[in-house]
Scaffold this active site. Structure first.
Site, short mmCIF file in Angstrom:
data_model
loop_
_atom_site.label_atom_id
_atom_site.label_comp_id
_atom_site.label_asym_id
_atom_site.label_seq_id
_atom_site.Cartn_x
_atom_site.Cartn_y
_atom_site.Cartn_z
N GLU A 145 0.78 -1.08 0.03
CA GLU A 145 -0.01 0.14 0.13
C GLU A 145 1.13 1.16 -0.21
OE1 GLU A 145 -3.14 0.07 -0.25
OE2 GLU A 145 -4.08 -1.77 0.67
N CYS A 171 -2.76 9.40 2.53
CA CYS A 171 -2.21 8.81 1.35
C CYS A 171 -3.32 9.05 -0.01
CB CYS A 171 -2.14 7.28 1.23
SG CYS A 171 -3.52 6.33 2.06
P1 NAD Z 1 8.17 4.75 4.86
O1 NAD Z 1 8.44 4.03 3.60
O2 NAD Z 1 9.33 5.66 5.14
O3 NAD Z 1 8.26 3.88 6.13
C1 NAD Z 1 7.30 2.96 6.26
C2 NAD Z 1 7.74 1.79 7.34
O4 NAD Z 1 8.69 1.24 6.73
C3 NAD Z 1 8.18 2.13 8.48
O5 NAD Z 1 7.69 1.52 9.42
C4 NAD Z 1 9.69 2.27 8.16
O6 NAD Z 1 10.34 1.95 9.49
C5 NAD Z 1 9.72 1.01 7.64
N1 NAD Z 1 10.89 0.74 6.58
C6 NAD Z 1 11.87 1.82 6.08
N2 NAD Z 1 12.82 1.33 5.56
C7 NAD Z 1 12.57 -0.16 5.48
C8 NAD Z 1 13.36 -1.41 4.71
N3 NAD Z 1 14.50 -1.08 4.02
N4 NAD Z 1 12.83 -2.50 4.83
C9 NAD Z 1 11.35 -2.51 5.64
N5 NAD Z 1 10.88 -1.57 6.06
C10 NAD Z 1 11.52 -0.46 6.11
O7 NAD Z 1 6.99 5.57 4.76
P2 NAD Z 1 6.36 6.68 5.80
O8 NAD Z 1 6.88 7.73 5.67
O9 NAD Z 1 6.31 6.01 7.20
O10 NAD Z 1 4.68 6.86 5.60
C11 NAD Z 1 4.45 7.63 4.67
C12 NAD Z 1 4.03 6.95 3.13
O11 NAD Z 1 3.18 6.04 3.18
C13 NAD Z 1 3.34 7.95 2.13
O12 NAD Z 1 4.18 7.80 0.83
C14 NAD Z 1 1.92 7.59 2.19
O13 NAD Z 1 1.50 7.85 0.82
C15 NAD Z 1 2.12 6.14 2.14
N6 NAD Z 1 0.92 5.50 2.79
C16 NAD Z 1 -0.08 4.74 1.98
C17 NAD Z 1 -1.17 4.13 2.40
C18 NAD Z 1 -1.83 3.36 1.64
O14 NAD Z 1 -2.74 2.84 2.11
N7 NAD Z 1 -1.60 3.29 0.19
C19 NAD Z 1 -1.55 4.75 3.67
C20 NAD Z 1 -0.68 5.30 4.47
C21 NAD Z 1 0.49 5.80 3.94
#
Ligand code: NAD
Length: 525
Positions: free
Chosen positions: A243, A277
């Site tokens: 997502e 999002c």
């Molecule tokens: P992010 O990708 O920075 O982090 C998301 C999660 O991934 C965190 O828990 C982080 O610690 C973890 N992570 C980071 N590096 C990783 C790796 N190498 N391997 C595994 N996990 C890792 O995202 P964010 O800044 O926390 O969230 C914002 C983003 O999320 C925006 O782009 C938003 O659009 C998206 N989002 C999408 C939805 C949806 O349903 N499509 C919903 C909410 C947020």
């Protein structure tokens, strides 16, 4: 050689309130070995859990729902403290969504997990009965973002548990306490502690979870991290749901009610400080009402109160951190430098705190600008006009993202016809974002916005694998297609194909006769 003695150090991360920058707590970063051990414990517990009757599992969810309803204000306060959003939003978009999800699961999971008949079309295969069983994957790894720190992991966790899985969850390092609160409520509702374990930490813990023995990963976050998750998952053929980000377009047609659509645009772009999002990230308005629409948006934006989410009068809270603020600033400055008209905001608000940014309206943006192409994830409403509906569709679809979109018009038929042409996982006519609160609606995107779905029936299907069981009704009969081919077998098969697929009735009848005759003459091994 002298041995160097070292004491193991546990890495910790300070969690801050984005409104005040004060440290509200600390989390330790789980090591890969600790994560692997958590998954192992979850696996053992899941084997027992899968044997528990669905009704018994759902009793725990019902109790969780009761507790969450009672403690909604304290849960909302935890969300606001670490994510910054106004308390009203924490109640509506985090707590309420989860309460609704439990209702959906209570009403739908028993029927969903019942064996489903698979009727056979072929006359020969009618001699068998087939059905589908939906088996839990086992241990689901969930990796969550900070922007909906309670509802995103809760909806996914509850769906996984209800369908018989165990969960190991890695919440965002910026907002871990909301997920820990969900865990606390589930434990208080009677959930075996090994069935939901939370492993805290940053990206390294997420990577550790991907390397552990999980059976599926549900990842919510940015496109960049999603790509890394997909690569790690591909290397070990781990099923995944991704997502990811969005750049949702809002298309305002010339017959729309200006008062309604301007309120919609302002809320859709600025709620949760634009860090949703499903936020309105691009706005297209038909020429005839372009200027009046902008005027109404500017007037309404001027009335918004920006501040600490704990203040009940606050409409727009802070951004989550400096990095996010910088992205917003860069996109806005880039747009202004390339000719966009700044109608509101466009500046930081240091008097409120380091992470505050004024709700911003940009008019006359061009499609080549970063603000129209990349996810901004901040309180910005970039607007441009369009002439024809075809142009609006082309603009909306000209994006690497495809999460959701909205179409606004007084004429529902016109809106629905246009909605059919938009490339996005969800298209709403005369509303936006609220699809996330419709438990039956699948949530997820196409293109760079992700793979797979959460929520609703499609979200349930992601938590199970389909097992097809088939039982022959004539166990004493050898099958017509077994060995003992000889020349008669071709006659039998050709006759059979003619019987089923020939255009002419006469050929069909002949085929039936040929097939039967050949079969009688055959000697099956
Ligand atoms: P992010 O990708 O920075 O982090 C998301 C999660 O991934 C965190 O828990 C982080 O610690 C973890 N992570 C980071 N590096 C990783 C790796 N190498 N391997 C595994 N996990 C890792 O995202 P964010 O800044 O926390 O969230 C914002 C983003 O999320 C925006 O782009 C938003 O659009 C998206 N989002 C999408 C939805 C949806 O349903 N499509 C919903 C909410 C947020």
């Amino acid at each position: 050689m002298n041995a160097v003695l070292t004491t193991p150090t546990v890495r910790t991360i300070a969690v801050r309130n984005p409104a005040t920058d004060e440290v509200i707590g600390e989390i330790s970063c789980f090591s890969n070995a600790e994560i692997a051990a958590a998954v192992e414990r979850a696996r053992k517990a899941q084997r027992r859990w899968a044997e528990v009757a669905v009704g018994e599992r759902l009793k725990i969810l019902r109790k969780f729902q009761r507790l969450l309803c009672e403690q909604r204000e304290s849960v909302a306060a935890i969300v606001t403290r670490e994510a910054g959003k106004p308390l009203a939003e924490a109640v509506a978009t985090e707590v309420l969504v989860v309460l609704e999800t439990v209702n959906y699961l209570l009403a739908n999971v028993p029927a969903f997990l019942r064996p489903e008949d698979v009727p056979h079309g072929s006359p020969v295969m009618k001699l068998k009965r087939g059905w589908l069983l939906r088996e839990p994957h086992g241990v689901i790894g969930i990796i969550s973002p900070w922007n909906y720190p309670f509802s995103v992991p809760s909806v996914q966790t509850l769906t996984a548990l209800a369908t018989g899985n165990a969960v190991v969850l890695k919440p965002s390092e910026f907002t871990p306490f909301s997920a820990l609160e969900m865990q606390k409520l589930l434990y208080a509702a009677g959930l075996d502690k090994d069935l939901l374990q939370i492993v805290t930490g940053d990206g390294a813990a997420g990577a550790g979870l991907l390397a552990a023995d999980i059976n599926k990963v549900i990842f919510t976050g940015s496109v960049a991290t999603g790509q890394r998750v997909a690569q790690a998952a591909a290397a070990r053929l781990l099923p995944s749901v991704l997502e990811l980000g969005g750049k949702d377009p809002m298309i305002v047609l010339d017959d729309a009610d200006i008062d309604v659509v301007s309120s919609a645009a302002v809320w859709g772009a600025f709620m949760n400080a634009g860090q949703t999002c499903l936020s309105i990230e691009r706005c297209y308005v038909q020429e005839k009402i372009y200027e009046p629409f902008l005027k109404a948006c500017v007037e309404k934006t001027a009335k918004l109160r920006v501040g600490n989410g704990t203040d009940s009068t606050t409409d727009v809270g802070p951004l989550i951190h400096q990095r996010q603020l910088k992205i917003v600033q860069t996109h806005v400055e880039d747009a202004i430098a390339a000719g966009a008209r700044l109608l509101a905001g466009g500046k930081t608000l240091p008097q409120l705190g380091a992470n505050f940014y004024a709700p911003t309206i940009l008019a006359d943006v061009k499609h080549s600008m970063r603000i129209m192409r990349e996810e901004t994830f901040g309180p910005v409403l970039p607007v441009r006009s369009f002439r024809s509906e075809d142009e609006a569709v082309a603009l909306a679809n000209d994006s690497e993202f495809g999460l959701a979109a909205s179409v606004w018009t007084r004429n529902r038929k016109r809106g629905e016809a246009l909605a059919a042409k938009i490339e996005a996982g969800t298209v709403m006519v005369n509303d936006m974002i609220s699809c996330f609160g419709i438990s039956e609606a699948p949530h997820g995107g196409i293109k760079s916005s992700g793979i797979g779905r959460t929520h609703g029936r499609f979200g349930l299907e992601e938590m199970v694998w389909p097992k097809y069981v088939d039982s022959d009704r004539l166990p004493k009969m050898k099958k017509l297609w077994w060995y003992g081919y000889g020349p008669q077998f071709a006659g039998q098969m050709n006759g059979f194909i003619e019987l089923l697929f020939s255009k002419k009735l006469m050929n069909r009848l002949k085929g039936g006769a040929k097939s039967t005759k050949s079969y009688i003459r055959r000697k099956l091994l």
